[in-house]
Scaffold this motif. Structure first.
Motif, PDB file in Angstrom:
ATOM      1  N   LYS A 245      22.347 -35.866  27.723  1.00  0.00           N
ATOM      2  CA  LYS A 245      22.781 -34.569  27.295  1.00  0.00           C
ATOM      3  C   LYS A 245      21.697 -34.061  26.283  1.00  0.00           C
ATOM      4  O   LYS A 245      21.407 -32.983  26.339  1.00  0.00           O
ATOM      5  CB  LYS A 245      23.945 -34.622  26.641  1.00  0.00           C
ATOM      6  CG  LYS A 245      24.624 -33.297  26.019  1.00  0.00           C
ATOM      7  CD  LYS A 245      26.146 -33.518  25.541  1.00  0.00           C
ATOM      8  CE  LYS A 245      26.520 -32.301  25.198  1.00  0.00           C
ATOM      9  NZ  LYS A 245      27.179 -31.356  25.673  1.00  0.00           N
ATOM     10  N   LEU A 246      21.292 -35.069  25.179  1.00  0.00           N
ATOM     11  CA  LEU A 246      20.237 -34.556  24.270  1.00  0.00           C
ATOM     12  C   LEU A 246      18.815 -35.255  24.958  1.00  0.00           C
ATOM     13  O   LEU A 246      18.850 -36.520  25.522  1.00  0.00           O
ATOM     14  CB  LEU A 246      20.481 -35.212  22.714  1.00  0.00           C
ATOM     15  CG  LEU A 246      21.989 -34.956  22.224  1.00  0.00           C
ATOM     16  CD1 LEU A 246      22.137 -35.528  20.973  1.00  0.00           C
ATOM     17  CD2 LEU A 246      22.035 -33.444  22.205  1.00  0.00           C
ATOM     18  N   LYS A 247      18.004 -34.486  24.803  1.00  0.00           N
ATOM     19  CA  LYS A 247      16.693 -34.662  25.431  1.00  0.00           C
ATOM     20  C   LYS A 247      15.664 -35.495  24.647  1.00  0.00           C
ATOM     21  O   LYS A 247      15.161 -34.967  23.736  1.00  0.00           O
ATOM     22  CB  LYS A 247      15.938 -33.474  26.035  1.00  0.00           C
ATOM     23  CG  LYS A 247      16.928 -32.737  27.153  1.00  0.00           C
ATOM     24  CD  LYS A 247      17.153 -33.296  28.308  1.00  0.00           C
ATOM     25  CE  LYS A 247      17.891 -32.625  29.511  1.00  0.00           C
ATOM     26  NZ  LYS A 247      19.211 -32.401  29.095  1.00  0.00           N
ATOM     27  N   CYS A 286      30.228 -37.801  27.616  1.00  0.00           N
ATOM     28  CA  CYS A 286      29.155 -37.080  28.091  1.00  0.00           C
ATOM     29  C   CYS A 286      28.859 -37.484  29.588  1.00  0.00           C
ATOM     30  O   CYS A 286      27.665 -37.278  30.146  1.00  0.00           O
ATOM     31  CB  CYS A 286      27.555 -37.705  27.351  1.00  0.00           C
ATOM     32  SG  CYS A 286      27.940 -37.333  25.513  1.00  0.00           S
ATOM     33  N   ILE A 287      29.825 -38.052  30.393  1.00  0.00           N
ATOM     34  CA  ILE A 287      29.901 -38.430  31.808  1.00  0.00           C
ATOM     35  C   ILE A 287      30.831 -37.521  32.448  1.00  0.00           C
ATOM     36  O   ILE A 287      31.879 -37.499  32.327  1.00  0.00           O
ATOM     37  CB  ILE A 287      30.081 -39.834  31.922  1.00  0.00           C
ATOM     38  CG1 ILE A 287      29.041 -40.787  31.072  1.00  0.00           C
ATOM     39  CG2 ILE A 287      30.123 -40.441  33.490  1.00  0.00           C
ATOM     40  CD1 ILE A 287      29.737 -42.421  31.103  1.00  0.00           C
ATOM     41  N   ASP A 288      30.315 -36.876  33.407  1.00  0.00           N
ATOM     42  CA  ASP A 288      31.392 -36.355  34.218  1.00  0.00           C
ATOM     43  C   ASP A 288      30.490 -36.107  35.675  1.00  0.00           C
ATOM     44  O   ASP A 288      29.609 -36.771  36.077  1.00  0.00           O
ATOM     45  CB  ASP A 288      31.600 -34.730  33.737  1.00  0.00           C
ATOM     46  CG  ASP A 288      30.342 -33.883  33.394  1.00  0.00           C
ATOM     47  OD1 ASP A 288      29.463 -34.101  34.490  1.00  0.00           O
ATOM     48  OD2 ASP A 288      30.303 -33.070  32.636  1.00  0.00           O
ATOM     49  N   ASP A 289      31.590 -35.507  36.522  1.00  0.00           N
ATOM     50  CA  ASP A 289      30.932 -35.707  38.022  1.00  0.00           C
ATOM     51  C   ASP A 289      29.383 -34.778  38.165  1.00  0.00           C
ATOM     52  O   ASP A 289      28.703 -35.265  38.971  1.00  0.00           O
ATOM     53  CB  ASP A 289      31.704 -34.515  38.941  1.00  0.00           C
ATOM     54  CG  ASP A 289      33.462 -35.239  38.975  1.00  0.00           C
ATOM     55  OD1 ASP A 289      33.168 -36.265  38.883  1.00  0.00           O
ATOM     56  OD2 ASP A 289      34.214 -34.315  39.278  1.00  0.00           O
ATOM     57  N   GLU A 290      29.109 -33.757  37.468  1.00  0.00           N
ATOM     58  CA  GLU A 290      27.712 -33.473  37.536  1.00  0.00           C
ATOM     59  C   GLU A 290      26.569 -33.887  36.721  1.00  0.00           C
ATOM     60  O   GLU A 290      25.479 -34.102  37.036  1.00  0.00           O
ATOM     61  CB  GLU A 290      27.662 -31.864  36.974  1.00  0.00           C
ATOM     62  CG  GLU A 290      28.403 -30.632  37.589  1.00  0.00           C
ATOM     63  CD  GLU A 290      28.290 -29.467  36.948  1.00  0.00           C
ATOM     64  OE1 GLU A 290      27.618 -29.273  36.253  1.00  0.00           O
ATOM     65  OE2 GLU A 290      29.274 -28.524  37.353  1.00  0.00           O
ATOM     66  N   ASN A 291      27.198 -35.085  36.100  1.00  0.00           N
ATOM     67  CA  ASN A 291      26.252 -36.034  35.079  1.00  0.00           C
ATOM     68  C   ASN A 291      26.919 -37.183  35.217  1.00  0.00           C
ATOM     69  O   ASN A 291      27.370 -37.873  34.281  1.00  0.00           O
ATOM     70  CB  ASN A 291      26.034 -35.418  33.620  1.00  0.00           C
ATOM     71  CG  ASN A 291      25.849 -34.052  33.523  1.00  0.00           C
ATOM     72  OD1 ASN A 291      24.731 -33.821  33.615  1.00  0.00           O
ATOM     73  ND2 ASN A 291      26.816 -33.082  33.394  1.00  0.00           N
ATOM     74  N   PRO A 292      26.695 -38.062  36.380  1.00  0.00           N
ATOM     75  CA  PRO A 292      27.153 -39.284  36.461  1.00  0.00           C
ATOM     76  C   PRO A 292      26.319 -40.212  35.352  1.00  0.00           C
ATOM     77  O   PRO A 292      25.264 -39.847  34.701  1.00  0.00           O
ATOM     78  CB  PRO A 292      26.916 -39.746  37.730  1.00  0.00           C
ATOM     79  CG  PRO A 292      25.660 -38.842  38.239  1.00  0.00           C
ATOM     80  CD  PRO A 292      26.012 -37.417  37.582  1.00  0.00           C
TER      81      PRO A 292
END
Length: 316
Positions: A245-247, A286-292
Motif C-alpha cells: 500500500k505504501l510504496k 491492507c489485504i483484500d480481494d484486489e490486493n491479496p
C-alpha cells in the motif's frame, strides 16, 4: 508526477486536529503514490547540521591508512568505516562509487539488545565527531517517530503502533562521501538503483541534483529538497508490512556531468529500523480481494540478514 511533494511536520505536532489530519493525508497520499516526500519542521537545527557536515568532511579527508583502521572486520559494515567501492546494489557486481561511516543505536535500558548490536566506533583523531553524530542520530530518530505515528494513523492503526518496535531499534546513521570522479566509471554510478531495506529513510543533503526517483511510469524524477528539508522515503520493510500500500520506490544517485567530476558529494541518510523481532507480516487491513497478500511472514531481523547478504556486506 513531476516533483516530490512537500509536507511540514509542524502540522502534525501543532495540536490542531485539522492540521494533524492534513499532514496524515498528505504524507499518506505521497507514500502511496511515489514513496517520497520533502519534509520541513524536523528536529535538526541549522547549527547541528553544519557541525555534522564539518565533522564528516574532516573524517573523510583523513589519510586512507587512518580511515582504514576504523573498518571493523566481521560485522557486515554495521558500525565504523566502509571503504570505497565495497557496497553494491542488489543484482549488481560493480561497487558503488562511495565510502561511508555508520553510527548505530545508543541502547537504553536493554542489556539484551546492547549485546546484540555492535558497539559504536570512536574516532580518536576527531574529538567532536562522535558527539555530533550521536546528537544528530537522536534528532533524526525523534523526527522519524512522529512520521511513523502519522503513517500508523494513515494505515488505520493505533497512533503509537510503531513506538515500541522502534525504541532501541537497529537504526543506522550513514554519512556518505562520493569522492571526485577521476576517470570514466566502468558501469558504476555513485549509488546504483535500489530500494532501501528499512521502515523509512530520512535523508540529509539532497539539495543538489544527483538523487533520482523512479515513478510508476518508469521515468526518473530528480528529487531535490530545499536546504531546510529532509527527503523521506518508504523502505522495503514498511512496504511489506503494508502489503505494498505504501510504496518502496527505486532510487539512485547518478554521476554528475563531466565538468563536475572534480567535486565531492556528501549525503547523510538515517535508516530507521525496528528491533529485530518485529513481525513484518502483511497487515490484515491492507489485504483484500484486489490486493491479496504479496509477501510471506518474516521478522525484521531475518529480512535484514537476507538483504545484507544480497548487498555483499555479509557472507552466507
Amino acid at each position: 508526477m513531476s516533483a516530490i511533494p512537500s509536507v511540514d511536520l509542524n502540522d502534525f505536532v501543532s495540536g490542531d486536529p485539522k492540521r494533524k489530519e492534513k499532514f496524515v493525508n498528505e504524507i499518506g497520499a505521497a507514500f502511496e503514490d511515489i514513496g517520497f516526500v520533502a519534509l520541513s519542521g524536523h528536529f535538526l537545527s541549522d547549527k547541528l547540521v553544519n557541525h555534522l557536515y564539518s565533522e564528516i568532511k574532516k573524517f573523510f579527508n583523513l589519510p586512507q591508512e587512518v580511515k582504514d583502521k576504523y573498518e571493523i572486520e566481521g560485522i557486515g559494515g554495521q558500525r565504523g568505516y566502509t571503504s570505497f567501492g565495497k557496497e553494491h546494489a542488489k543484482g549488481k557486481k560493480e561497487g558503488d562509487l562511495k565510502e561511508f561511516w555508520h553510527f548505530g543505536q545508543y541502547v537504553e535500558d536493554n542489556p539484551e539488545l546492547e549485546a546484540e548490536y555492535p558497539d559504536n566506533v570512536t574516532v580518536a583523531e576527531l574529538p567532536d565527531f562522535n558527539r555530533v553524530g550521536k546528537e544528530t542520530y537522536k534528532m533524526l530518530e525523534k523526527t522519524a517517530k512522529y512520521v511513523l505515528r502519522a503513517l500508523a494513523l494513515h494505515l488505520d492503526l493505533e497512533e503509537d503502533y510503531f513506538d515500541d518496535y522502534i525504541k532501541n531499534g537497529n537504526s543506522i546513521l550513514r554519512p556518505i562521501h562520493y569522492p571526485p570522479i577521476t576517470e570514466e566509471p566502468k558501469n558504476a554510478v555513485r549509488a546504483a538503483a535500489h530500494g532501501d531495506i528499512n521502515l523509512i529513510t530520512l535523508l540529509m543533503g539532497a539539495h543538489g541534483k544527483g538523487l533520482q526517483v523512479k515513478d510508476h511510469e518508469g521515468n526518473w524524477v530528480d528529487a531535490i529538497a530545499q536546504p531546510d528539508q529532509l527527503m523521506i522515503n518508504v523502505g522495503d520493510m514498511l512496504s511489506r508490512l503494508s502489503n505494498n500500500k505504501l510504496k518502496s520506490t527505486i532510487h539512485q544517485v547518478v554521476n554528475p556531468p563531466k565538468e563536475l567530476w572534480g567535486t565531492s558529494r556528501y549525503s547523510i541518510p538515517f535508516f530507521m529500523h525496528p528491533v529485530s523481532d518485529m513481525p513484518l507480516n502483511c497487515l490484515e487491513n491492507c489485504i483484500d480481494d484486489e490486493n491479496p497478500k504479496a509477501f510471506e511472514d518474516i521478522t525484521a531481523g531475518e529480512y535484514l540478514h537476507e538483504r545484507l547478504i544480497e548487498l555483499g556486506l555479509v557472507k552466507k
